[in-house]
Design an enzyme around this catalytic site. Sequence first.
Site, mmCIF file in Angstrom:
data_model
loop_
_atom_site.group_PDB
_atom_site.id
_atom_site.type_symbol
_atom_site.label_atom_id
_atom_site.label_comp_id
_atom_site.label_asym_id
_atom_site.label_seq_id
_atom_site.Cartn_x
_atom_site.Cartn_y
_atom_site.Cartn_z
ATOM 1 N N ASP A 65 -0.214 3.181 -0.351
ATOM 2 C CA ASP A 65 -1.606 3.512 -0.682
ATOM 3 C C ASP A 65 -1.731 3.946 -2.141
ATOM 4 O O ASP A 65 -2.294 5.003 -2.449
ATOM 5 C CB ASP A 65 -2.131 4.618 0.238
ATOM 6 C CG ASP A 65 -1.804 4.387 1.698
ATOM 7 O OD1 ASP A 65 -1.880 3.225 2.136
ATOM 8 O OD2 ASP A 65 -1.460 5.352 2.400
ATOM 9 N N ASN A 83 -11.172 0.444 15.021
ATOM 10 C CA ASN A 83 -10.818 1.723 14.408
ATOM 11 C C ASN A 83 -11.733 2.113 13.268
ATOM 12 O O ASN A 83 -12.098 3.281 13.116
ATOM 13 C CB ASN A 83 -9.373 1.675 13.890
ATOM 14 C CG ASN A 83 -8.362 1.829 14.986
ATOM 15 O OD1 ASN A 83 -8.613 1.450 16.129
ATOM 16 N ND2 ASN A 83 -7.207 2.378 14.663
ATOM 17 N N GLU A 110 -10.351 -1.101 5.934
ATOM 18 C CA GLU A 110 -10.045 0.189 5.311
ATOM 19 C C GLU A 110 -9.607 -0.033 3.872
ATOM 20 O O GLU A 110 -9.569 -1.161 3.375
ATOM 21 C CB GLU A 110 -8.941 0.915 6.092
ATOM 22 C CG GLU A 110 -7.596 0.195 6.075
ATOM 23 C CD GLU A 110 -6.521 0.906 6.890
ATOM 24 O OE1 GLU A 110 -6.858 1.785 7.708
ATOM 25 O OE2 GLU A 110 -5.326 0.577 6.700
ATOM 26 N N HIS A 130 -4.006 -2.106 0.679
ATOM 27 C CA HIS A 130 -4.449 -0.807 0.157
ATOM 28 C C HIS A 130 -4.359 -0.790 -1.368
ATOM 29 O O HIS A 130 -3.575 -0.071 -1.982
ATOM 30 C CB HIS A 130 -3.662 0.352 0.747
ATOM 31 C CG HIS A 130 -4.488 1.603 0.764
ATOM 32 N ND1 HIS A 130 -4.986 2.150 1.919
ATOM 33 C CD2 HIS A 130 -4.938 2.377 -0.245
ATOM 34 C CE1 HIS A 130 -5.706 3.220 1.623
ATOM 35 N NE2 HIS A 130 -5.696 3.367 0.296
ATOM 36 N N ARG A 147 6.991 0.956 2.166
ATOM 37 C CA ARG A 147 5.873 0.276 1.523
ATOM 38 C C ARG A 147 5.908 0.711 0.054
ATOM 39 O O ARG A 147 5.644 1.861 -0.268
ATOM 40 C CB ARG A 147 4.547 0.649 2.181
ATOM 41 C CG ARG A 147 4.414 0.092 3.600
ATOM 42 C CD ARG A 147 3.093 0.450 4.239
ATOM 43 N NE ARG A 147 3.007 1.889 4.529
ATOM 44 C CZ ARG A 147 1.906 2.478 5.013
ATOM 45 N NH1 ARG A 147 0.821 1.766 5.229
ATOM 46 N NH2 ARG A 147 1.916 3.770 5.264
#
Length: 317
Positions: A17, A158, A195, A259, A293
């Site tokens: 992120d 979600n 998201e 992200h 990640r």
Amino acid sequence: MNEKKTYKDPLILQRADPWIYRHTDGFYYFTASVPEYDGIEIRKAENINALRDAKPHMVWRKHGEGPQSHLIWAPEIHHIDGKWYVYYAAGASCNVLDHRMFVIENDAEDPTTGVWLEKGQIRTNWDSFALDATTFLHGRTRQRYLVWAQQESGIEGNSNLYIAKMKNPWTIEGEQVMLTKPELPWETIGFLVNEGPAVLEKNGKIYLTYSASATDHNYCMGLLTAEADCDPLDSRAWKKSQEPVFETSKENSQYGPGHSCFTVVEEGDEDLLVYHARSYREIEGDPLYDPNRHTRVQRIRFGEDGRMLLGKPGSGN
């Protein structure tokens, strides 16, 4: 002619992120989710590659109990009206649906110093799972907007993406408008998710990237595009890509890219996509707790018609 600068790939290990902000002081400021999900760190460097070895400053830590005591996710740093702000998500438990959005503020010149003050939760039009707040200043109107992901009762999945005007850097006002919900096949693998929004205004367009599906190799990115002179609260102004614009590249060993955010090269004349991706497909256990990640960057190109062209992850920079 000088050759273009190349960037390390991955740029920073085990930082999901990611958010890189280039300030007017010429420095790059970096923050991201740390593998322990226990706080917010900021790094500072004069060039992007130097962020890898820059000292991490832990500027805020999770509470011992209460709504900011678990799973500190996806911080991002902004400089607004002379002060620094970090937007992040936190939960009251390890149940991810407990997440809400929060803001901290610092009036020091350098955000790795000074005192960070808690401005509290960003209250939206209803109380539910919410995360990934980002903000942008609309070029034409100079109005600031918040874009974020939130669950809405009656809509399967979600999270959807919403937008609202901002009264100040920690408060929205007025109507809360849904921009997109997970409905296409590539947005609904494993989980129904939209998201991680990020906004770039350029070439007479407003580009809004977002991430979709489960956080394994199926994670990928979509794109909303609007004219720069539009009303951002008019959902009809935003055109949604019907296919992912950035997805797993097996040939380049990058899996689950997403992200993202945007920054610029050191010379300031080219835009960069900042994102995370793993270097392998198979994951043991819950993907959220796999630490690998990694933060990566690559150049963005634009077509003659203004289309944003992200290419493939790992396709060079």
